[in-house]
Motif scaffolding. Structure first.
Motif, PDB file in Angstrom:
ATOM      1  N   UNK A 159       0.815  -1.236   0.000  1.00 48.86           N
ATOM      2  CA  UNK A 159       0.000   0.000   0.000  1.00 48.86           C
ATOM      3  C   UNK A 159       0.842   1.278   0.000  1.00 48.86           C
ATOM      4  N   UNK A 160       1.958   1.265   0.687  1.00 50.03           N
ATOM      5  CA  UNK A 160       2.821   2.447   0.699  1.00 50.03           C
ATOM      6  C   UNK A 160       3.408   2.700  -0.688  1.00 50.03           C
ATOM      7  N   UNK A 161       3.818   1.639  -1.375  1.00 47.24           N
ATOM      8  CA  UNK A 161       4.347   1.789  -2.733  1.00 47.24           C
ATOM      9  C   UNK A 161       3.276   2.369  -3.653  1.00 47.24           C
ATOM     10  N   UNK A 162       2.082   1.862  -3.562  1.00 45.41           N
ATOM     11  CA  UNK A 162       0.978   2.359  -4.402  1.00 45.41           C
ATOM     12  C   UNK A 162       0.747   3.843  -4.138  1.00 45.41           C
ATOM     13  N   UNK A 163       0.784   4.227  -2.873  1.00 49.60           N
ATOM     14  CA  UNK A 163       0.601   5.629  -2.507  1.00 49.60           C
ATOM     15  C   UNK A 163       1.698   6.497  -3.128  1.00 49.60           C
ATOM     16  N   UNK A 164       2.943   6.050  -3.046  1.00 49.86           N
ATOM     17  CA  UNK A 164       4.050   6.812  -3.637  1.00 49.86           C
ATOM     18  C   UNK A 164       3.907   6.943  -5.155  1.00 49.86           C
ATOM     19  N   UNK A 165       3.513   5.865  -5.799  1.00 48.73           N
ATOM     20  CA  UNK A 165       3.334   5.894  -7.259  1.00 48.73           C
ATOM     21  C   UNK A 165       2.211   6.851  -7.636  1.00 48.73           C
ATOM     22  N   UNK A 166       1.108   6.796  -6.901  1.00 52.35           N
ATOM     23  CA  UNK A 166      -0.013   7.705  -7.180  1.00 52.35           C
ATOM     24  C   UNK A 166       0.380   9.157  -6.980  1.00 52.35           C
ATOM     25  N   UNK A 167       1.136   9.447  -5.932  1.00 52.03           N
ATOM     26  CA  UNK A 167       1.596  10.818  -5.695  1.00 52.03           C
ATOM     27  C   UNK A 167       2.503  11.281  -6.827  1.00 52.03           C
ATOM     28  N   UNK A 168       3.347  10.395  -7.291  1.00 50.96           N
ATOM     29  CA  UNK A 168       4.257  10.745  -8.387  1.00 50.96           C
ATOM     30  C   UNK A 168       3.480  11.015  -9.669  1.00 50.96           C
ATOM     31  N   UNK A 169       2.474  10.194  -9.960  1.00 47.31           N
ATOM     32  CA  UNK A 169       1.657  10.410 -11.160  1.00 47.31           C
ATOM     33  C   UNK A 169       0.942  11.761 -11.116  1.00 47.31           C
ATOM     34  N   UNK A 170       0.533  12.185  -9.934  1.00 43.60           N
ATOM     35  CA  UNK A 170      -0.212  13.445  -9.791  1.00 43.60           C
ATOM     36  C   UNK A 170       0.693  14.678  -9.735  1.00 43.60           C
ATOM     37  N   UNK A 171       1.993  14.496  -9.625  1.00 41.09           N
ATOM     38  CA  UNK A 171       2.919  15.616  -9.497  1.00 41.09           C
ATOM     39  C   UNK A 171       3.061  16.331 -10.841  1.00 41.09           C
ATOM     40  N   UNK A 172       2.469  17.501 -10.932  1.00 40.53           N
ATOM     41  CA  UNK A 172       2.468  18.253 -12.195  1.00 40.53           C
ATOM     42  C   UNK A 172       3.800  18.958 -12.459  1.00 40.53           C
ATOM     43  N   UNK A 173       4.693  18.971 -11.476  1.00 43.24           N
ATOM     44  CA  UNK A 173       5.996  19.609 -11.651  1.00 43.24           C
ATOM     45  C   UNK A 173       6.995  18.706 -12.373  1.00 43.24           C
ATOM     46  N   UNK A 174       6.630  17.453 -12.586  1.00 41.30           N
ATOM     47  CA  UNK A 174       7.538  16.496 -13.220  1.00 41.30           C
ATOM     48  C   UNK A 174       7.099  16.193 -14.639  1.00 41.30           C
ATOM     49  N   UNK A 175       8.088  15.972 -15.506  1.00 40.24           N
ATOM     50  CA  UNK A 175       7.777  15.508 -16.854  1.00 40.24           C
ATOM     51  C   UNK A 175       7.444  14.014 -16.767  1.00 40.24           C
ATOM     52  N   UNK A 176       6.934  13.463 -17.844  1.00 45.01           N
ATOM     53  CA  UNK A 176       6.617  12.030 -17.855  1.00 45.01           C
ATOM     54  C   UNK A 176       7.874  11.189 -17.629  1.00 45.01           C
ATOM     55  N   UNK A 177       8.979  11.619 -18.221  1.00 44.08           N
ATOM     56  CA  UNK A 177      10.241  10.881 -18.037  1.00 44.08           C
ATOM     57  C   UNK A 177      10.688  10.943 -16.577  1.00 44.08           C
ATOM     58  N   UNK A 178      10.551  12.111 -15.957  1.00 43.67           N
ATOM     59  CA  UNK A 178      10.916  12.252 -14.547  1.00 43.67           C
ATOM     60  C   UNK A 178      10.012  11.396 -13.664  1.00 43.67           C
ATOM     61  N   UNK A 179       8.737  11.348 -14.009  1.00 41.30           N
ATOM     62  CA  UNK A 179       7.798  10.518 -13.241  1.00 41.30           C
ATOM     63  C   UNK A 179       8.214   9.047 -13.316  1.00 41.30           C
TER      64      UNK A 179
ATOM     65  N   UNK B 184      11.203   7.895 -13.866  1.00 44.16           N
ATOM     66  CA  UNK B 184      12.423   7.748 -13.069  1.00 44.16           C
ATOM     67  C   UNK B 184      12.094   7.643 -11.586  1.00 44.16           C
ATOM     68  N   UNK B 185      11.205   8.516 -11.111  1.00 41.50           N
ATOM     69  CA  UNK B 185      10.804   8.497  -9.703  1.00 41.50           C
ATOM     70  C   UNK B 185      10.138   7.169  -9.337  1.00 41.50           C
ATOM     71  N   UNK B 186       9.282   6.699 -10.212  1.00 42.70           N
ATOM     72  CA  UNK B 186       8.591   5.431  -9.960  1.00 42.70           C
ATOM     73  C   UNK B 186       9.595   4.283  -9.910  1.00 42.70           C
ATOM     74  N   UNK B 187      10.581   4.317 -10.794  1.00 43.64           N
ATOM     75  CA  UNK B 187      11.628   3.286 -10.774  1.00 43.64           C
ATOM     76  C   UNK B 187      12.382   3.311  -9.445  1.00 43.64           C
ATOM     77  N   UNK B 188      12.675   4.499  -8.950  1.00 46.79           N
ATOM     78  CA  UNK B 188      13.354   4.627  -7.664  1.00 46.79           C
ATOM     79  C   UNK B 188      12.476   4.088  -6.537  1.00 46.79           C
ATOM     80  N   UNK B 189      11.184   4.407  -6.572  1.00 49.49           N
ATOM     81  CA  UNK B 189      10.248   3.885  -5.563  1.00 49.49           C
ATOM     82  C   UNK B 189      10.228   2.361  -5.589  1.00 49.49           C
ATOM     83  N   UNK B 190      10.210   1.797  -6.790  1.00 52.63           N
ATOM     84  CA  UNK B 190      10.146   0.341  -6.924  1.00 52.63           C
ATOM     85  C   UNK B 190      11.426  -0.316  -6.405  1.00 52.63           C
ATOM     86  N   UNK B 191      12.575   0.272  -6.701  1.00 52.06           N
ATOM     87  CA  UNK B 191      13.833  -0.283  -6.200  1.00 52.06           C
ATOM     88  C   UNK B 191      13.884  -0.214  -4.681  1.00 52.06           C
ATOM     89  N   UNK B 192      13.432   0.896  -4.121  1.00 47.77           N
ATOM     90  CA  UNK B 192      13.387   1.025  -2.670  1.00 47.77           C
ATOM     91  C   UNK B 192      12.437   0.029  -2.040  1.00 47.77           C
TER      92      UNK B 192
END
Length: 82
Positions: free
Chosen positions: A26-46, A48-56
């Motif tokens: 559930x925490x991973x899902x929450x992080x991914x959802x927050x990243x998807x909603x972050x309008x300050x990031x490009x799709x590529x940055x999103x 990258x962030x999701x990949x980092x969340x998954x590795x963590x």
């Protein structure tokens, strides 16, 4: 359960793995959802962030599985259970 055979150890690790992944997902899902909603990031940055969340997530799960299995085998308890 202290395993006495490889199959017992395999069962302990498998059950612990299921529990840990269910607990932490559930925490991973929450992080991914927050990243998807972050309008300050490009799709590529999103991505990258999701990949980092998954590795963590995988690292955290692996560490917790090792700790839980070793604690079970060694008969260790959490501090608040003592």
């Amino acid at each position: 359960m202290v395993p006495v055979k490889k199959e017992d150890l395999r069962t302990l690790v498998t059950e612990t793995t299921k529990e840990v992944y269910e607990e932490l997902t559930p925490h991973l899902v929450q992080l991914i959802n927050q990243t998807h909603r972050n309008t300050n990031l490009t799709e590529a940055q999103k991505q990258d962030e999701i990949s980092i969340h998954m590795m963590g997530y995988v690292k955290s799960c692996t560490n917790e599985i090792i700790i839980e299995v070793l604690a079970e085998i060694l008969g260790l308890e959490d501090e608040d259970e003592e």
